[in-house]
Scaffold this motif. Structure first.
Motif, PDB file in Angstrom:
ATOM      1  N   THR A  15      84.699  60.663  54.713  1.00 19.41           N
ATOM      2  CA  THR A  15      86.051  60.254  55.080  1.00 19.41           C
ATOM      3  C   THR A  15      86.149  60.334  56.596  1.00 19.41           C
ATOM      4  O   THR A  15      85.181  60.698  57.271  1.00 19.41           O
ATOM      5  CB  THR A  15      87.130  61.162  54.450  1.00 19.41           C
ATOM      6  OG1 THR A  15      87.096  62.446  55.100  1.00 19.41           O
ATOM      7  CG2 THR A  15      86.914  61.349  52.952  1.00 19.41           C
ATOM      8  N   ALA A  16      87.323  60.047  57.127  1.00 18.26           N
ATOM      9  CA  ALA A  16      87.483  60.094  58.581  1.00 18.26           C
ATOM     10  C   ALA A  16      87.158  61.470  59.144  1.00 18.26           C
ATOM     11  O   ALA A  16      86.665  61.583  60.273  1.00 18.26           O
ATOM     12  CB  ALA A  16      88.907  59.698  58.957  1.00 18.26           C
ATOM     13  N   THR A 141      94.338  65.354  47.412  1.00 18.65           N
ATOM     14  CA  THR A 141      94.002  64.908  48.761  1.00 18.65           C
ATOM     15  C   THR A 141      95.190  64.121  49.312  1.00 18.65           C
ATOM     16  O   THR A 141      96.154  63.844  48.593  1.00 18.65           O
ATOM     17  CB  THR A 141      92.749  64.013  48.774  1.00 18.65           C
ATOM     18  OG1 THR A 141      93.034  62.806  48.046  1.00 18.65           O
ATOM     19  CG2 THR A 141      91.552  64.716  48.155  1.00 18.65           C
ATOM     20  N   SER A 143      95.125  60.904  50.363  1.00 23.35           N
ATOM     21  CA  SER A 143      95.107  59.525  49.884  1.00 23.35           C
ATOM     22  C   SER A 143      93.731  59.235  49.300  1.00 23.35           C
ATOM     23  O   SER A 143      92.780  59.993  49.524  1.00 23.35           O
ATOM     24  CB  SER A 143      95.384  58.559  51.040  1.00 23.35           C
ATOM     25  OG  SER A 143      94.317  58.602  51.980  1.00 23.35           O
ATOM     26  N   PRO A 144      93.585  58.136  48.553  1.00 22.52           N
ATOM     27  CA  PRO A 144      92.260  57.780  48.044  1.00 22.52           C
ATOM     28  C   PRO A 144      91.245  57.619  49.164  1.00 22.52           C
ATOM     29  O   PRO A 144      90.077  57.979  49.013  1.00 22.52           O
ATOM     30  CB  PRO A 144      92.507  56.457  47.314  1.00 22.52           C
ATOM     31  CG  PRO A 144      93.935  56.529  46.885  1.00 22.52           C
ATOM     32  CD  PRO A 144      94.642  57.243  48.003  1.00 22.52           C
ATOM     33  N   GLU A 145      91.683  57.079  50.312  1.00 19.01           N
ATOM     34  CA  GLU A 145      90.769  56.865  51.437  1.00 19.01           C
ATOM     35  C   GLU A 145      90.295  58.179  52.049  1.00 19.01           C
ATOM     36  O   GLU A 145      89.249  58.217  52.707  1.00 19.01           O
ATOM     37  CB  GLU A 145      91.458  56.018  52.517  1.00 19.01           C
ATOM     38  CG  GLU A 145      91.800  54.600  52.092  1.00 19.01           C
ATOM     39  CD  GLU A 145      92.983  54.536  51.137  1.00 19.01           C
ATOM     40  OE1 GLU A 145      93.054  53.557  50.354  1.00 19.01           O
ATOM     41  OE2 GLU A 145      93.839  55.460  51.166  1.00 19.01           O
ATOM     42  N   GLU A 146      91.058  59.235  51.872  1.00 14.13           N
ATOM     43  CA  GLU A 146      90.702  60.543  52.426  1.00 14.13           C
ATOM     44  C   GLU A 146      90.217  61.497  51.331  1.00 14.13           C
ATOM     45  O   GLU A 146      90.337  62.717  51.455  1.00 14.13           O
ATOM     46  CB  GLU A 146      91.890  61.132  53.181  1.00 14.13           C
ATOM     47  CG  GLU A 146      92.306  60.288  54.381  1.00 14.13           C
ATOM     48  CD  GLU A 146      93.433  60.909  55.174  1.00 14.13           C
ATOM     49  OE1 GLU A 146      93.201  61.947  55.808  1.00 14.13           O
ATOM     50  OE2 GLU A 146      94.540  60.349  55.144  1.00 14.13           O
ATOM     51  N   THR A 147      89.658  60.926  50.273  1.00 13.79           N
ATOM     52  CA  THR A 147      89.164  61.712  49.152  1.00 13.79           C
ATOM     53  C   THR A 147      87.642  61.771  49.202  1.00 13.79           C
ATOM     54  O   THR A 147      86.961  60.774  48.909  1.00 13.79           O
ATOM     55  CB  THR A 147      89.623  61.094  47.813  1.00 13.79           C
ATOM     56  OG1 THR A 147      91.055  61.072  47.778  1.00 13.79           O
ATOM     57  CG2 THR A 147      89.103  61.902  46.640  1.00 13.79           C
ATOM     58  N   LEU A 150      84.685  60.705  46.152  1.00 11.28           N
ATOM     59  CA  LEU A 150      85.528  60.022  45.172  1.00 11.28           C
ATOM     60  C   LEU A 150      84.716  59.505  43.986  1.00 11.28           C
ATOM     61  O   LEU A 150      85.034  59.794  42.823  1.00 11.28           O
ATOM     62  CB  LEU A 150      86.269  58.868  45.853  1.00 11.28           C
ATOM     63  CG  LEU A 150      87.191  58.034  44.962  1.00 11.28           C
ATOM     64  CD1 LEU A 150      88.345  58.885  44.432  1.00 11.28           C
ATOM     65  CD2 LEU A 150      87.744  56.840  45.738  1.00 11.28           C
ATOM     66  N   ASP A 151      83.665  58.744  44.244  1.00 12.27           N
ATOM     67  CA  ASP A 151      82.877  58.167  43.155  1.00 12.27           C
ATOM     68  C   ASP A 151      82.094  59.231  42.394  1.00 12.27           C
ATOM     69  O   ASP A 151      81.973  59.169  41.163  1.00 12.27           O
ATOM     70  CB  ASP A 151      81.921  57.103  43.699  1.00 12.27           C
ATOM     71  CG  ASP A 151      82.657  55.867  44.209  1.00 12.27           C
ATOM     72  OD1 ASP A 151      83.790  55.616  43.749  1.00 12.27           O
ATOM     73  OD2 ASP A 151      82.102  55.155  45.060  1.00 12.27           O
ATOM     74  N   HIS A 165      97.574  62.596  45.092  1.00 13.31           N
ATOM     75  CA  HIS A 165      97.575  62.202  46.495  1.00 13.31           C
ATOM     76  C   HIS A 165      98.967  62.478  47.064  1.00 13.31           C
ATOM     77  O   HIS A 165      99.955  61.883  46.630  1.00 13.31           O
ATOM     78  CB  HIS A 165      97.211  60.725  46.638  1.00 13.31           C
ATOM     79  CG  HIS A 165      95.885  60.385  46.033  1.00 13.31           C
ATOM     80  ND1 HIS A 165      94.707  61.003  46.407  1.00 13.31           N
ATOM     81  CD2 HIS A 165      95.546  59.509  45.045  1.00 13.31           C
ATOM     82  CE1 HIS A 165      93.700  60.506  45.714  1.00 13.31           C
ATOM     83  NE2 HIS A 165      94.182  59.611  44.871  1.00 13.31           N
TER      84      HIS A 165
END
Length: 211
Positions: A15-16, A141, A143-147, A150-151, A165
């Motif tokens: 993530t970021a 978390t 958001s999904p983007e910051e998870t 995830l997969d 989220h």
């Protein structure tokens, strides 16, 4: 605690703010055995001894995997890992040892992870899946983007998984009072995440049986 040398063989930006690090033994030999929940202590500099949980498959003796959240206001260990560690580097570590093991006697396992707290929970999930054990993960978390993972989390937990989220506002996260309202027969609870989550979960589970 005994020390060993590990070579960095892969780094990925999950993530970021979170990087995944993969290590192998410098001599190419099998790594020491470990159990889900165990961390390694990274001896980065004289004043930086940082503990990071292993997130990989405990049956894999060839690699150790962890993930590190960059903490801008921390003591400096996470920034060292993010900014100074590269593929090919050799790092000194201590461990693995485990003060956060799975309960072998549990009839079911309820896991709660907040942010980077997913690291030991993912390893636990891998072990529980291999055992065919009853398990469920609540993972919070922003958001999904910051998870992170995830997969991998979806693959390991499948239908036994609930994402939360919160957009950065804990009030919009896991409804712990509801999740922990009724302890299952023989259920054990595992929590990893920020201090606020730990304290809130302990309070919400205050009526659970001792142990």
């Amino acid at each position: 605690m005994a020390e060993m040398q590990l070579k960095v063989v892969d780094i990925q930006q999950l993530t970021a703010g979170i990087k995944k690090f993969e290590f192998e033994a410098v001599d190419g030999e099998a790594l020491p055995e470990w159990q889900a929940g165990a961390p390694l202590i990274f001896v980065l500099e004289a004043h930086l001894h940082n503990s990071y949980s292993l997130s990989g498959d405990p049956t894999d003796r060839n690699t150790y995997v962890t993930a590190v959240l960059r903490e801008e206001n921390g003591a400096g260990g996470s920034k060292h890992m993010h900014d100074k560690v590269s593929v090919g580097d050799v790092l000194t570590v201590q461990g693995p040892s485990n003060n956060f093991p799975l309960a072998g006697e549990a009839q079911s396992h309820l896991l709660i992870a907040g942010g980077i707290g997913i690291t030991p929970m993912l390893a636990m999930g891998r072990s529980l899946k291999a055992m065919g054990a009853d398990r469920h993960l609540h993972y919070c978390t922003k958001s999904p983007e910051e998870t992170a993972y995830l997969d991998a989390v979806k693959d390991v937990f499948g239908d036994n998984l609930t994402f939360h989220h919160d957009g950065g506002n804990p009030a919009n996260g896991i409804k712990l009072v509801d999740v922990l309202k009724t302890p299952g027969e023989g259920a054990h609870l595992y929590i990893c995440g920020p201090t606020g989550l730990l304290n809130a979960a302990r309070e919400a589970a205050g009526h659970w049986p001792d142990g």
